[in-house]
Design a protein around this motif. Structure first.
Motif, PDB file in Angstrom:
ATOM      1  N   GLU A 197       0.734  -1.288  -0.111  1.00  0.00           N
ATOM      2  CA  GLU A 197       0.121   0.083   0.092  1.00  0.00           C
ATOM      3  C   GLU A 197       0.875   1.247   0.022  1.00  0.00           C
ATOM      4  O   GLU A 197       0.228   2.209  -0.894  1.00  0.00           O
ATOM      5  CB  GLU A 197      -0.964   0.066   1.202  1.00  0.00           C
ATOM      6  CG  GLU A 197      -2.192  -1.062   1.103  1.00  0.00           C
ATOM      7  CD  GLU A 197      -2.925  -0.905   2.320  1.00  0.00           C
ATOM      8  OE1 GLU A 197      -2.447  -0.627   3.241  1.00  0.00           O
ATOM      9  OE2 GLU A 197      -4.001  -1.853   2.301  1.00  0.00           O
ATOM     10  N   LYS A 198       1.855   1.243   0.837  1.00  0.00           N
ATOM     11  CA  LYS A 198       2.592   2.462   0.885  1.00  0.00           C
ATOM     12  C   LYS A 198       3.576   2.779  -0.570  1.00  0.00           C
ATOM     13  O   LYS A 198       3.482   3.629  -1.153  1.00  0.00           O
ATOM     14  CB  LYS A 198       3.741   2.260   1.755  1.00  0.00           C
ATOM     15  CG  LYS A 198       3.401   2.397   2.963  1.00  0.00           C
ATOM     16  CD  LYS A 198       4.475   2.141   4.147  1.00  0.00           C
ATOM     17  CE  LYS A 198       4.115   2.281   5.738  1.00  0.00           C
ATOM     18  NZ  LYS A 198       5.212   2.077   6.560  1.00  0.00           N
ATOM     19  N   ALA A 199       4.133   1.584  -1.379  1.00  0.00           N
ATOM     20  CA  ALA A 199       4.339   1.775  -2.655  1.00  0.00           C
ATOM     21  C   ALA A 199       3.429   2.148  -3.553  1.00  0.00           C
ATOM     22  O   ALA A 199       3.744   2.970  -4.516  1.00  0.00           O
ATOM     23  CB  ALA A 199       5.056   0.422  -3.077  1.00  0.00           C
ATOM     24  N   GLU A 200       2.088   1.802  -3.319  1.00  0.00           N
ATOM     25  CA  GLU A 200       1.252   2.090  -4.507  1.00  0.00           C
ATOM     26  C   GLU A 200       0.868   3.667  -4.133  1.00  0.00           C
ATOM     27  O   GLU A 200       0.731   4.374  -5.084  1.00  0.00           O
ATOM     28  CB  GLU A 200      -0.088   1.585  -4.152  1.00  0.00           C
ATOM     29  CG  GLU A 200      -0.033  -0.127  -4.801  1.00  0.00           C
ATOM     30  CD  GLU A 200      -1.272  -0.588  -4.500  1.00  0.00           C
ATOM     31  OE1 GLU A 200      -2.189  -0.498  -3.816  1.00  0.00           O
ATOM     32  OE2 GLU A 200      -1.520  -2.045  -4.840  1.00  0.00           O
ATOM     33  N   ILE A 201       0.702   4.091  -2.665  1.00  0.00           N
ATOM     34  CA  ILE A 201       0.713   5.462  -2.436  1.00  0.00           C
ATOM     35  C   ILE A 201       1.852   6.481  -3.092  1.00  0.00           C
ATOM     36  O   ILE A 201       1.334   7.517  -3.540  1.00  0.00           O
ATOM     37  CB  ILE A 201       0.389   5.748  -1.097  1.00  0.00           C
ATOM     38  CG1 ILE A 201      -0.753   5.036  -0.626  1.00  0.00           C
ATOM     39  CG2 ILE A 201       0.502   7.084  -0.777  1.00  0.00           C
ATOM     40  CD1 ILE A 201      -1.059   4.948   1.033  1.00  0.00           C
ATOM     41  N   ALA A 202       2.972   5.843  -2.927  1.00  0.00           N
ATOM     42  CA  ALA A 202       3.990   6.712  -3.490  1.00  0.00           C
ATOM     43  C   ALA A 202       4.009   6.666  -4.774  1.00  0.00           C
ATOM     44  O   ALA A 202       4.406   7.782  -5.415  1.00  0.00           O
ATOM     45  CB  ALA A 202       5.455   6.145  -2.956  1.00  0.00           C
ATOM     46  N   GLU A 228       3.262   9.842  -9.739  1.00  0.00           N
ATOM     47  CA  GLU A 228       2.391   9.946 -11.042  1.00  0.00           C
ATOM     48  C   GLU A 228       1.755  11.335 -11.059  1.00  0.00           C
ATOM     49  O   GLU A 228       1.586  12.029 -12.248  1.00  0.00           O
ATOM     50  CB  GLU A 228       1.553   8.894 -11.357  1.00  0.00           C
ATOM     51  CG  GLU A 228       0.752   8.918 -12.394  1.00  0.00           C
ATOM     52  CD  GLU A 228      -0.061   7.791 -12.616  1.00  0.00           C
ATOM     53  OE1 GLU A 228      -1.326   7.444 -13.317  1.00  0.00           O
ATOM     54  OE2 GLU A 228       0.064   6.390 -12.095  1.00  0.00           O
ATOM     55  N   GLU A 229       0.831  11.834 -10.221  1.00  0.00           N
ATOM     56  CA  GLU A 229       0.189  13.032 -10.117  1.00  0.00           C
ATOM     57  C   GLU A 229       1.061  14.098 -10.475  1.00  0.00           C
ATOM     58  O   GLU A 229       0.511  15.229 -11.003  1.00  0.00           O
ATOM     59  CB  GLU A 229      -0.486  13.035  -8.982  1.00  0.00           C
ATOM     60  CG  GLU A 229      -1.797  11.953  -8.891  1.00  0.00           C
ATOM     61  CD  GLU A 229      -2.754  12.247  -9.865  1.00  0.00           C
ATOM     62  OE1 GLU A 229      -2.953  13.163 -10.243  1.00  0.00           O
ATOM     63  OE2 GLU A 229      -3.164  11.246 -10.702  1.00  0.00           O
ATOM     64  N   LEU A 230       2.099  14.161  -9.569  1.00  0.00           N
ATOM     65  CA  LEU A 230       3.290  15.304  -9.751  1.00  0.00           C
ATOM     66  C   LEU A 230       3.624  15.484 -10.979  1.00  0.00           C
ATOM     67  O   LEU A 230       3.855  16.463 -11.828  1.00  0.00           O
ATOM     68  CB  LEU A 230       4.483  14.957  -8.815  1.00  0.00           C
ATOM     69  CG  LEU A 230       5.429  16.106  -8.735  1.00  0.00           C
ATOM     70  CD1 LEU A 230       4.928  17.315  -8.373  1.00  0.00           C
ATOM     71  CD2 LEU A 230       6.670  15.555  -7.879  1.00  0.00           C
ATOM     72  N   LEU A 231       3.934  14.207 -11.733  1.00  0.00           N
ATOM     73  CA  LEU A 231       4.573  14.366 -13.252  1.00  0.00           C
ATOM     74  C   LEU A 231       3.507  15.036 -14.165  1.00  0.00           C
ATOM     75  O   LEU A 231       3.764  15.768 -14.994  1.00  0.00           O
ATOM     76  CB  LEU A 231       4.976  12.901 -13.549  1.00  0.00           C
ATOM     77  CG  LEU A 231       6.349  12.460 -12.834  1.00  0.00           C
ATOM     78  CD1 LEU A 231       6.436  11.064 -13.417  1.00  0.00           C
ATOM     79  CD2 LEU A 231       7.428  13.216 -12.923  1.00  0.00           C
TER      80      LEU A 231
END
Length: 202
Positions: free
Chosen positions: A87-92, A97-100
């Motif tokens: 879950e942490k990896a998915e959140i990161a 992705e949103e930042l890019l």
């Protein structure tokens, strides 16, 4: 003559027989229950011999139950750690992705400014500065997993390309991308923006 001999022998054996009977009677008086007493004693001792075995079985069963419970707890904790790590990896990944996606319009504007400055003879220094910023920014984003989608001169692929115009070039094969109006990008293995292109059609 023989009868007299037998009678004499019987008379001689009679005292011995009486002594044996007397001994047996005395033994019965001392222990009236006899063999039954021994059997009862053995019966009384038997449960005492079985008790340790029963205790051992109960102890073994309790240890087995606790061991099973511990193994289940360990498995649950291991699954919990894996789930939270995923879950942490998915959140990161989602955050990056949103930042890019938010940075893509900035890249577009930098490219336009760079193209405009290169066409202006008096803005060579400005073009050089913009180019340096652009290269540094692109390198940082590429290190984070951003990749430009190759489009011009490639066969049209709706997975990576978004066709917005059609061309008709005789010297170019059908369904080949002629021009790119807006670059497309991928984040690792995921398309975050398809390339806007013009496609050759015969």
């Amino acid at each position: 003559m023989a009868e007299e001999k037998n009678k004499t022998q019987a008379a001689a054996d009679e005292p011995q027989h009486q002594e044996d009977v007397a001994e047996k009677e005395a033994a019965k008086q001392e222990d009236p229950k006899g063999t039954d007493t021994k059997q009862e004693a053995e019966t009384d001792q038997q449960p005492e011999e079985e008790k340790p075995a029963e205790k051992q079985e109960a102890s073994d069963a309790k240890v087995a139950a606790l061991t099973d419970q511990l193994m289940r707890l360990q498995a649950d904790f291991s699954n919990y750690k894996k789930r939270t790590s995923r879950e942490k990896a998915e959140i990161a990944s989602y955050t990056t992705e949103e930042l890019l996606k938010k940075l893509l319009p900035i890249i577009d504007n930098l490219e336009r400014a760079l193209a405009a400055s290169e066409n202006d003879d008096g803005s060579e220094e400005l073009a050089t500065g913009i180019k340096m910023v652009y290269k540094e920014m692109m390198k940082t984003l590429q290190d984070e997993g951003l990749q430009e989608i190759e489009a011009e001169g490639k066969p049209f692929d709706p997975k990576y390309h978004h066709g917005v115009a059609i061309g008709n070039e005789d010297d170019v094969d059908d369904q080949i991308v002629l021009d790119v109006f807006q670059k497309g990008y991928m984040y690792k293995d995921k398309v975050i923006r398809a390339a806007m292109v013009r496609i050759n059609q015969k």
